[in-house]
Design an enzyme around this catalytic site. Sequence first.
Site, short mmCIF file in Angstrom:
data_model
loop_
_atom_site.label_atom_id
_atom_site.label_comp_id
_atom_site.label_asym_id
_atom_site.label_seq_id
_atom_site.Cartn_x
_atom_site.Cartn_y
_atom_site.Cartn_z
N LYS A 191 1.16 -1.45 -0.17
CA LYS A 191 0.15 0.08 -0.44
C LYS A 191 1.20 1.31 0.05
O LYS A 191 1.42 1.83 1.00
CB LYS A 191 -1.05 0.13 1.18
CG LYS A 191 -2.07 0.62 0.92
CD LYS A 191 -2.75 2.02 2.21
CE LYS A 191 -1.33 3.22 2.63
NZ LYS A 191 -1.86 3.92 1.76
N GLU A 266 10.83 1.83 9.88
CA GLU A 266 11.46 3.18 9.78
C GLU A 266 11.08 4.81 10.06
O GLU A 266 10.11 4.57 9.12
CB GLU A 266 12.36 2.47 8.65
CG GLU A 266 13.55 3.30 8.47
CD GLU A 266 13.33 5.49 8.63
OE1 GLU A 266 13.28 5.93 8.95
OE2 GLU A 266 13.26 5.29 6.61
N CYS A 300 14.19 11.40 6.15
CA CYS A 300 14.09 10.91 7.74
C CYS A 300 14.95 11.05 8.06
O CYS A 300 15.34 11.66 9.20
CB CYS A 300 13.58 8.94 7.81
SG CYS A 300 15.30 7.79 6.79
N GLU A 397 9.65 17.18 14.45
CA GLU A 397 10.51 16.59 13.19
C GLU A 397 9.57 17.15 11.60
O GLU A 397 8.30 17.41 11.59
CB GLU A 397 10.23 15.07 12.96
CG GLU A 397 10.41 14.74 10.73
CD GLU A 397 10.50 13.21 11.17
OE1 GLU A 397 11.16 12.84 10.59
OE2 GLU A 397 9.55 12.46 11.65
#
Length: 469
Positions: A191, A266, A300, A397
Amino acid sequence: MSDLQGNLKKAEAYLARFKRDGVLNQIGGEAVPALDGATFETLSPVDLKPLASVARGGAADIDRAAKAAKAAFPAWAAMPGEARKKLLHKIADAIEARAEEIAFVECMDTGQALKFMAKAALRGAENFRFFADRAPEARDGETLRTTGQVNMTTRVPIGPVGIITPWNTPFMLSTWKIAPALAAGCTVVHKPAEFSPLTARLLVEIAEEAGLPKGVWNLVNGLGEDAGKALTEHPDIRAIGFVGENRTGSMIMKQGAGTLKRVHFELGGKNPVIVFADADLDSAANAVVAGIFAATGQSCVAGSRLLVERSVKDEFLARLKRKAEAIRIGDPQDPATEMGPLATLRQRDWIEKVVAESVAGGGTLVTGGTRPAGSGFYYAPTIIDAGASDLPCVREELFGPVLSVLAFDTEAQALALANDTPFGLASGVFTSNLARAHRMARDIRAGVVWVNTYRVVSPLVPFGGYGLS
Protein backbone atom coordinates in the site's frame (compact mmCIF):
# COMPACT_ATOMS: atom_id res chain seq x y z
CA MET A 1 16.95 12.94 -29.72
CA SER A 2 19.12 12.58 -26.62
CA ASP A 3 18.55 9.78 -24.10
CA LEU A 4 17.35 12.42 -21.62
CA GLN A 5 14.75 13.74 -24.07
CA GLY A 6 13.72 10.21 -25.01
CA ASN A 7 13.17 9.20 -21.40
CA LEU A 8 11.23 12.40 -20.77
CA LYS A 9 8.97 11.49 -23.68
CA LYS A 10 8.45 7.99 -22.22
CA ALA A 11 7.61 9.47 -18.85
CA GLU A 12 5.18 11.93 -20.44
CA ALA A 13 3.51 9.04 -22.27
CA TYR A 14 3.25 7.13 -19.01
CA LEU A 15 1.75 10.12 -17.21
CA ALA A 16 -0.69 10.62 -20.11
CA ARG A 17 -1.77 6.98 -19.74
CA PHE A 18 -2.38 7.49 -16.03
CA LYS A 19 -4.41 10.62 -16.72
CA ARG A 20 -6.48 8.80 -19.34
CA ASP A 21 -6.96 5.39 -17.66
CA GLY A 22 -6.34 6.16 -14.00
CA VAL A 23 -4.04 4.34 -11.58
CA LEU A 24 -5.42 0.88 -10.87
CA ASN A 25 -4.68 -1.69 -8.19
CA GLN A 26 -2.76 -4.83 -9.14
CA ILE A 27 -4.18 -7.99 -7.56
CA GLY A 28 -3.35 -11.53 -8.62
CA GLY A 29 -1.55 -10.23 -11.68
CA GLU A 30 -4.52 -8.20 -12.91
CA ALA A 31 -5.00 -4.43 -13.10
CA VAL A 32 -8.32 -3.78 -11.34
CA PRO A 33 -10.30 -0.83 -9.97
CA ALA A 34 -11.49 -0.74 -6.38
CA LEU A 35 -14.33 -3.20 -5.90
CA ASP A 36 -16.75 -0.39 -5.03
CA GLY A 37 -15.47 1.83 -7.85
CA ALA A 38 -14.16 4.51 -5.46
CA THR A 39 -11.30 6.76 -6.58
CA PHE A 40 -9.33 9.76 -5.36
CA GLU A 41 -7.43 12.39 -7.30
CA THR A 42 -3.70 12.95 -7.03
CA LEU A 43 -2.20 16.37 -7.78
CA SER A 44 1.30 17.33 -8.82
CA PRO A 45 3.02 19.50 -6.21
CA VAL A 46 4.87 21.18 -9.08
CA ASP A 47 1.93 22.98 -10.69
CA LEU A 48 -1.05 21.78 -8.59
CA LYS A 49 -2.64 20.18 -11.67
CA PRO A 50 -4.36 16.77 -11.50
CA LEU A 51 -2.10 13.87 -12.43
CA ALA A 52 -4.55 10.98 -12.29
CA SER A 53 -7.59 9.40 -10.76
CA VAL A 54 -6.44 6.62 -8.42
CA ALA A 55 -8.33 3.52 -7.32
CA ARG A 56 -9.31 3.97 -3.67
CA GLY A 57 -9.03 0.48 -2.22
CA GLY A 58 -10.70 -0.50 1.01
CA ALA A 59 -11.04 -3.53 3.24
CA ALA A 60 -12.57 -5.68 0.49
CA ASP A 61 -9.69 -4.91 -1.88
CA ILE A 62 -7.11 -5.63 0.82
CA ASP A 63 -8.86 -8.93 1.53
CA ARG A 64 -8.75 -9.84 -2.14
CA ALA A 65 -5.04 -8.92 -2.34
CA ALA A 66 -4.17 -10.80 0.86
CA LYS A 67 -5.91 -13.91 -0.46
CA ALA A 68 -3.98 -13.61 -3.74
CA ALA A 69 -0.70 -13.29 -1.82
CA LYS A 70 -1.62 -16.28 0.34
CA ALA A 71 -2.46 -18.40 -2.71
CA ALA A 72 0.82 -17.48 -4.43
CA PHE A 73 2.93 -18.02 -1.31
CA PRO A 74 3.52 -21.83 -1.37
CA ALA A 75 4.95 -21.90 -4.89
CA TRP A 76 7.02 -18.73 -4.39
CA ALA A 77 8.41 -19.94 -1.05
CA ALA A 78 9.29 -23.31 -2.62
CA MET A 79 11.14 -21.74 -5.55
CA PRO A 80 14.90 -22.41 -5.22
CA GLY A 81 16.85 -19.42 -3.99
CA GLU A 82 18.97 -19.37 -7.13
CA ALA A 83 15.84 -19.03 -9.26
CA ARG A 84 14.55 -16.16 -7.12
CA LYS A 85 17.98 -14.54 -7.37
CA LYS A 86 17.90 -14.71 -11.16
CA LEU A 87 14.42 -13.23 -11.34
CA LEU A 88 15.16 -10.39 -8.91
CA HIS A 89 18.24 -9.51 -10.96
CA LYS A 90 15.98 -9.27 -14.03
CA ILE A 91 13.81 -6.80 -12.15
CA ALA A 92 16.92 -4.82 -11.21
CA ASP A 93 18.02 -4.77 -14.86
CA ALA A 94 14.62 -3.42 -15.90
CA ILE A 95 14.70 -0.73 -13.21
CA GLU A 96 18.17 0.33 -14.28
CA ALA A 97 17.13 0.49 -17.94
CA ARG A 98 14.20 2.74 -17.06
CA ALA A 99 15.77 4.72 -14.20
CA GLU A 100 15.56 8.10 -15.90
CA GLU A 101 11.96 7.50 -16.97
CA ILE A 102 11.11 6.47 -13.39
CA ALA A 103 12.84 9.61 -12.11
CA PHE A 104 10.80 11.90 -14.38
CA VAL A 105 7.53 10.33 -13.20
CA GLU A 106 8.61 10.63 -9.57
CA CYS A 107 9.52 14.30 -10.10
CA MET A 108 5.96 15.12 -11.07
CA ASP A 109 4.51 12.87 -8.35
CA THR A 110 6.62 14.14 -5.43
CA GLY A 111 8.16 17.42 -6.60
CA GLN A 112 11.70 16.26 -5.88
CA ALA A 113 14.53 17.23 -8.21
CA LEU A 114 15.50 15.03 -11.14
CA LYS A 115 19.16 14.84 -10.09
CA PHE A 116 18.07 13.35 -6.76
CA MET A 117 15.32 11.10 -8.15
CA ALA A 118 17.60 9.63 -10.83
CA LYS A 119 20.04 8.51 -8.13
CA ALA A 120 17.16 7.15 -6.04
CA ALA A 121 15.88 5.07 -8.95
CA LEU A 122 19.33 3.57 -9.47
CA ARG A 123 19.52 2.86 -5.76
CA GLY A 124 16.26 0.95 -6.19
CA ALA A 125 17.99 -1.32 -8.70
CA GLU A 126 20.91 -1.69 -6.31
CA ASN A 127 18.52 -2.76 -3.55
CA PHE A 128 17.10 -5.50 -5.74
CA ARG A 129 20.59 -6.72 -6.67
CA PHE A 130 21.80 -6.74 -3.08
CA PHE A 131 18.89 -8.80 -1.79
CA ALA A 132 18.77 -10.98 -4.89
CA ASP A 133 22.30 -12.15 -4.10
CA ARG A 134 21.13 -13.18 -0.63
CA ALA A 135 18.14 -15.22 -1.82
CA PRO A 136 20.11 -18.51 -2.09
CA GLU A 137 21.12 -18.28 1.59
CA ALA A 138 17.81 -16.93 2.89
CA ARG A 139 16.84 -20.28 4.41
CA ASP A 140 20.25 -21.22 5.77
CA GLY A 141 20.32 -22.19 9.43
CA GLU A 142 22.95 -23.51 11.82
CA THR A 143 24.24 -26.79 13.20
CA LEU A 144 24.49 -26.59 16.97
CA ARG A 145 26.31 -29.43 18.75
CA THR A 146 25.85 -30.41 22.38
CA THR A 147 26.83 -33.56 24.26
CA GLY A 148 25.20 -36.49 22.51
CA GLN A 149 23.15 -34.27 20.20
CA VAL A 150 23.36 -32.52 16.86
CA ASN A 151 20.71 -29.78 16.61
CA MET A 152 19.84 -28.16 13.32
CA THR A 153 18.05 -24.86 12.78
CA THR A 154 16.56 -23.53 9.59
CA ARG A 155 14.80 -20.35 8.47
CA VAL A 156 11.55 -20.23 6.55
CA PRO A 157 9.65 -17.35 4.93
CA ILE A 158 6.97 -16.08 7.27
CA GLY A 159 4.21 -15.77 4.66
CA PRO A 160 2.45 -12.85 3.00
CA VAL A 161 3.70 -9.49 4.27
CA GLY A 162 2.25 -6.00 4.10
CA ILE A 163 4.45 -3.12 2.95
CA ILE A 164 3.37 0.47 3.61
CA THR A 165 5.58 3.16 2.08
CA PRO A 166 5.69 6.97 2.42
CA TRP A 167 5.31 9.84 -0.01
CA ASN A 168 8.96 10.92 0.07
CA THR A 169 11.28 9.03 -2.32
CA PRO A 170 8.56 6.39 -2.70
CA PHE A 171 10.15 4.33 -5.47
CA MET A 172 13.46 3.71 -3.71
CA LEU A 173 11.87 3.12 -0.32
CA SER A 174 9.44 0.61 -1.86
CA THR A 175 12.33 -1.41 -3.27
CA TRP A 176 14.11 -1.27 0.10
CA LYS A 177 11.20 -3.10 1.76
CA ILE A 178 9.82 -5.25 -1.07
CA ALA A 179 13.11 -6.68 -2.41
CA PRO A 180 14.15 -8.40 0.86
CA ALA A 181 10.64 -9.79 1.34
CA LEU A 182 10.70 -11.35 -2.13
CA ALA A 183 14.26 -12.62 -1.71
CA ALA A 184 13.26 -14.40 1.50
CA GLY A 185 10.38 -16.16 -0.26
CA CYS A 186 7.54 -14.00 1.08
CA THR A 187 4.70 -12.63 -1.02
CA VAL A 188 3.67 -8.99 -0.76
CA VAL A 189 0.69 -6.67 -0.48
CA HIS A 190 1.94 -3.12 -1.02
CA LYS A 191 0.00 0.00 0.00
CA PRO A 192 1.83 3.14 -1.17
CA ALA A 193 1.18 6.61 0.20
CA GLU A 194 -1.86 8.24 -1.36
CA PHE A 195 0.11 11.42 -2.10
CA SER A 196 2.60 9.70 -4.44
CA PRO A 197 1.08 6.54 -5.98
CA LEU A 198 2.43 6.66 -9.53
CA THR A 199 5.82 4.95 -9.33
CA ALA A 200 4.43 2.15 -7.16
CA ARG A 201 2.22 1.25 -10.11
CA LEU A 202 5.20 1.50 -12.46
CA LEU A 203 7.33 -0.69 -10.18
CA VAL A 204 4.89 -3.60 -9.96
CA GLU A 205 4.44 -3.50 -13.74
CA ILE A 206 8.21 -3.69 -14.20
CA ALA A 207 8.37 -6.69 -11.85
CA GLU A 208 5.63 -8.65 -13.60
CA GLU A 209 7.01 -7.82 -17.05
CA ALA A 210 10.31 -9.28 -15.83
CA GLY A 211 8.53 -12.56 -15.04
CA LEU A 212 7.40 -12.30 -11.42
CA PRO A 213 4.52 -14.80 -10.99
CA LYS A 214 1.00 -13.46 -10.60
CA GLY A 215 -0.07 -12.81 -7.05
CA VAL A 216 3.43 -12.69 -5.60
CA TRP A 217 3.31 -8.90 -5.53
CA ASN A 218 -0.03 -7.15 -5.11
CA LEU A 219 -0.69 -3.41 -5.03
CA VAL A 220 -3.64 -1.72 -3.35
CA ASN A 221 -3.92 2.07 -3.37
CA GLY A 222 -5.96 3.81 -0.73
CA LEU A 223 -5.95 5.85 2.44
CA GLY A 224 -4.36 4.87 5.71
CA GLU A 225 -7.59 4.88 7.69
CA ASP A 226 -9.25 2.27 5.46
CA ALA A 227 -6.82 0.36 3.21
CA GLY A 228 -3.87 0.76 5.59
CA LYS A 229 -5.87 -0.27 8.65
CA ALA A 230 -7.36 -3.27 6.83
CA LEU A 231 -3.88 -4.39 5.80
CA THR A 232 -2.39 -4.16 9.29
CA GLU A 233 -5.34 -6.06 10.79
CA HIS A 234 -5.73 -8.76 8.13
CA PRO A 235 -5.16 -12.27 9.56
CA ASP A 236 -3.42 -13.57 6.42
CA ILE A 237 -0.74 -10.87 6.59
CA ARG A 238 2.00 -12.14 8.90
CA ALA A 239 4.26 -9.09 9.10
CA ILE A 240 4.21 -5.37 8.31
CA GLY A 241 7.10 -3.32 6.98
CA PHE A 242 6.42 0.40 7.38
CA VAL A 243 8.32 3.58 6.56
CA GLY A 244 6.79 6.77 7.89
CA GLU A 245 6.10 8.88 10.96
CA ASN A 246 6.16 7.55 14.51
CA ARG A 247 2.48 8.27 15.26
CA THR A 248 1.40 6.08 12.36
CA GLY A 249 3.90 3.44 13.45
CA SER A 250 2.31 3.39 16.89
CA MET A 251 -1.15 2.91 15.36
CA ILE A 252 0.11 0.10 13.13
CA MET A 253 1.63 -1.67 16.14
CA LYS A 254 -1.72 -1.48 17.93
CA GLN A 255 -3.66 -2.62 14.87
CA GLY A 256 -1.35 -5.58 14.30
CA ALA A 257 -1.40 -6.71 17.92
CA GLY A 258 -4.63 -8.66 17.55
CA THR A 259 -3.02 -11.04 15.07
CA LEU A 260 0.43 -10.89 16.71
CA LYS A 261 2.08 -9.54 13.58
CA ARG A 262 5.76 -8.90 13.39
CA VAL A 263 6.54 -5.28 12.59
CA HIS A 264 9.56 -3.64 11.01
CA PHE A 265 9.49 0.15 11.39
CA GLU A 266 11.66 2.87 9.91
CA LEU A 267 10.25 6.02 11.47
CA GLY A 268 11.18 9.66 11.81
CA GLY A 269 14.17 11.59 13.06
CA LYS A 270 15.33 14.96 14.34
CA ASN A 271 18.91 14.30 13.44
CA PRO A 272 21.85 16.27 14.89
CA VAL A 273 24.90 17.23 12.84
CA ILE A 274 27.75 18.28 15.13
CA VAL A 275 30.51 20.51 13.77
CA PHE A 276 33.60 21.03 15.94
CA ALA A 277 35.99 23.93 15.43
CA ASP A 278 38.75 21.59 14.24
CA ALA A 279 36.65 20.23 11.36
CA ASP A 280 37.24 20.95 7.68
CA LEU A 281 34.60 23.68 7.61
CA ASP A 282 34.22 23.76 3.82
CA SER A 283 33.55 20.03 3.69
CA ALA A 284 31.26 20.23 6.71
CA ALA A 285 29.26 23.10 5.21
CA ASN A 286 28.72 21.19 1.98
CA ALA A 287 27.56 18.14 3.93
CA VAL A 288 25.23 20.15 6.18
CA VAL A 289 23.58 21.87 3.20
CA ALA A 290 23.14 18.59 1.31
CA GLY A 291 21.99 16.83 4.46
CA ILE A 292 19.06 19.16 5.04
CA PHE A 293 18.18 20.67 1.67
CA ALA A 294 18.55 17.66 -0.64
CA ALA A 295 15.12 16.15 -1.32
CA THR A 296 13.68 19.44 0.00
CA GLY A 297 14.41 18.19 3.51
CA GLN A 298 11.79 15.45 3.08
CA SER A 299 13.93 12.61 4.37
CA CYS A 300 13.92 10.68 7.62
CA VAL A 301 17.70 11.14 7.88
CA ALA A 302 17.72 14.86 7.04
CA GLY A 303 20.26 16.63 9.24
CA SER A 304 17.78 19.14 10.63
CA ARG A 305 19.64 20.15 13.84
CA LEU A 306 23.04 21.79 13.45
CA LEU A 307 25.15 21.88 16.62
CA VAL A 308 28.22 24.01 15.98
CA GLU A 309 31.10 24.95 18.28
CA ARG A 310 30.59 28.54 19.38
CA SER A 311 34.05 29.76 18.36
CA VAL A 312 33.30 29.08 14.67
CA LYS A 313 29.53 29.55 14.70
CA ASP A 314 29.35 32.97 13.00
CA GLU A 315 31.84 31.99 10.31
CA PHE A 316 30.09 28.69 9.68
CA LEU A 317 26.62 30.24 9.54
CA ALA A 318 27.86 32.78 6.98
CA ARG A 319 29.04 29.89 4.77
CA LEU A 320 25.74 28.09 5.13
CA LYS A 321 23.75 31.23 4.33
CA ARG A 322 25.67 31.78 1.08
CA LYS A 323 25.23 28.15 0.03
CA ALA A 324 21.52 28.03 0.95
CA GLU A 325 20.75 31.22 -0.97
CA ALA A 326 22.58 29.85 -4.03
CA ILE A 327 20.39 26.74 -4.25
CA ARG A 328 18.46 26.72 -7.50
CA ILE A 329 14.73 26.23 -6.86
CA GLY A 330 12.41 25.37 -9.72
CA ASP A 331 10.84 22.76 -11.96
CA PRO A 332 12.09 19.41 -10.63
CA GLN A 333 12.26 17.98 -14.16
CA ASP A 334 14.89 20.58 -15.11
CA PRO A 335 18.30 18.87 -14.65
CA ALA A 336 19.70 22.15 -13.30
CA THR A 337 17.14 22.36 -10.47
CA GLU A 338 18.57 21.57 -7.04
CA MET A 339 15.38 21.81 -4.98
CA GLY A 340 11.76 21.32 -6.00
CA PRO A 341 8.53 21.88 -4.08
CA LEU A 342 7.29 20.15 -0.98
CA ALA A 343 5.05 17.17 -1.64
CA THR A 344 1.84 18.49 -0.09
CA LEU A 345 0.08 21.69 0.90
CA ARG A 346 -0.42 20.29 4.40
CA GLN A 347 3.34 19.90 4.74
CA ARG A 348 4.06 23.47 3.67
CA ASP A 349 1.39 24.88 5.97
CA TRP A 350 2.84 22.92 8.91
CA ILE A 351 6.39 24.12 8.19
CA GLU A 352 5.31 27.76 7.88
CA LYS A 353 3.47 27.51 11.19
CA VAL A 354 6.46 26.05 13.06
CA VAL A 355 8.91 28.55 11.54
CA ALA A 356 6.65 31.47 12.53
CA GLU A 357 6.27 30.13 16.08
CA SER A 358 10.03 29.61 16.40
CA VAL A 359 10.87 33.14 15.26
CA ALA A 360 8.18 34.57 17.55
CA GLY A 361 9.68 32.50 20.39
CA GLY A 362 13.12 34.07 20.03
CA GLY A 363 14.76 32.34 17.07
CA THR A 364 16.58 34.47 14.49
CA LEU A 365 15.83 33.86 10.81
CA VAL A 366 19.20 33.66 9.06
CA THR A 367 17.71 33.06 5.62
CA GLY A 368 14.55 31.77 3.98
CA GLY A 369 11.20 31.45 5.67
CA THR A 370 9.42 32.50 2.48
CA ARG A 371 7.53 31.07 -0.46
CA PRO A 372 9.19 31.62 -3.85
CA ALA A 373 6.90 33.20 -6.44
CA GLY A 374 4.73 30.99 -8.63
CA SER A 375 2.44 28.00 -8.21
CA GLY A 376 3.41 24.77 -6.50
CA PHE A 377 4.22 23.93 -2.89
CA TYR A 378 7.61 25.68 -2.92
CA TYR A 379 9.39 26.84 0.22
CA ALA A 380 12.79 28.51 0.39
CA PRO A 381 15.79 26.88 2.13
CA THR A 382 15.51 28.16 5.69
CA ILE A 383 18.03 28.50 8.51
CA ILE A 384 17.02 29.53 12.03
CA ASP A 385 19.56 30.47 14.70
CA ALA A 386 17.51 28.94 17.49
CA GLY A 387 19.43 30.04 20.55
CA ALA A 388 17.35 27.74 22.77
CA SER A 389 16.66 24.03 22.51
CA ASP A 390 12.98 24.32 23.45
CA LEU A 391 11.86 26.08 20.25
CA PRO A 392 9.51 24.02 18.04
CA CYS A 393 11.95 24.14 15.11
CA VAL A 394 14.44 22.26 17.33
CA ARG A 395 11.94 19.79 18.81
CA GLU A 396 9.60 18.94 15.94
CA GLU A 397 10.37 16.81 12.89
CA LEU A 398 9.42 19.30 10.17
CA PHE A 399 10.20 17.12 7.16
CA GLY A 400 11.13 20.12 5.10
CA PRO A 401 14.03 22.46 4.19
CA VAL A 402 14.48 24.00 7.65
CA LEU A 403 17.75 23.87 9.60
CA SER A 404 17.80 24.88 13.28
CA VAL A 405 21.14 25.94 14.78
CA LEU A 406 22.42 25.70 18.35
CA ALA A 407 25.90 26.55 19.66
CA PHE A 408 27.95 24.54 22.15
CA ASP A 409 31.20 25.11 24.03
CA THR A 410 32.32 21.65 25.10
CA GLU A 411 32.18 18.09 23.82
CA ALA A 412 29.97 17.10 26.74
CA GLN A 413 27.54 19.89 25.93
CA ALA A 414 27.44 18.85 22.26
CA LEU A 415 26.65 15.28 23.26
CA ALA A 416 23.89 16.37 25.63
CA LEU A 417 22.28 18.52 22.93
CA ALA A 418 22.56 15.72 20.37
CA ASN A 419 20.74 13.29 22.67
CA ASP A 420 18.12 15.82 23.78
CA THR A 421 15.39 14.40 21.52
CA PRO A 422 12.85 11.58 21.66
CA PHE A 423 14.14 10.47 18.25
CA GLY A 424 17.35 8.60 17.51
CA LEU A 425 17.71 7.74 13.83
CA ALA A 426 20.82 9.37 12.36
CA SER A 427 23.56 11.85 13.22
CA GLY A 428 26.76 13.33 11.91
CA VAL A 429 30.05 14.36 13.53
CA PHE A 430 32.63 16.60 11.85
CA THR A 431 36.03 16.75 13.53
CA SER A 432 39.71 16.10 12.76
CA ASN A 433 40.15 14.45 16.18
CA LEU A 434 39.87 10.69 15.70
CA ALA A 435 39.51 9.91 19.40
CA ARG A 436 36.71 12.42 19.72
CA ALA A 437 34.97 10.96 16.65
CA HIS A 438 35.01 7.51 18.27
CA ARG A 439 33.72 8.85 21.58
CA MET A 440 30.87 10.70 19.95
CA ALA A 441 29.95 7.75 17.73
CA ARG A 442 29.82 5.53 20.82
CA ASP A 443 27.73 7.88 22.95
CA ILE A 444 25.27 9.50 20.52
CA ARG A 445 21.95 7.67 20.74
CA ALA A 446 21.33 7.21 17.03
CA GLY A 447 21.13 4.17 14.80
CA VAL A 448 23.59 5.72 12.32
CA VAL A 449 26.51 8.01 13.14
CA TRP A 450 28.34 9.41 10.13
CA VAL A 451 31.83 10.87 10.67
CA ASN A 452 33.04 13.63 8.33
CA THR A 453 30.31 12.75 5.84
CA TYR A 454 26.54 12.60 5.86
CA ARG A 455 23.73 10.61 4.25
CA VAL A 456 25.80 7.79 2.81
CA VAL A 457 23.78 4.59 3.23
CA SER A 458 25.03 1.14 2.22
CA PRO A 459 22.65 -1.83 1.95
CA LEU A 460 25.30 -3.86 3.81
CA VAL A 461 24.78 -1.88 7.00
CA PRO A 462 21.84 -2.30 9.42
CA PHE A 463 19.54 0.72 9.52
CA GLY A 464 17.60 1.36 12.71
CA GLY A 465 17.36 3.68 15.65
CA TYR A 466 16.37 4.53 19.20
CA GLY A 467 13.19 5.87 20.77
CA LEU A 468 10.56 7.22 18.39
CA SER A 469 12.74 6.32 15.42
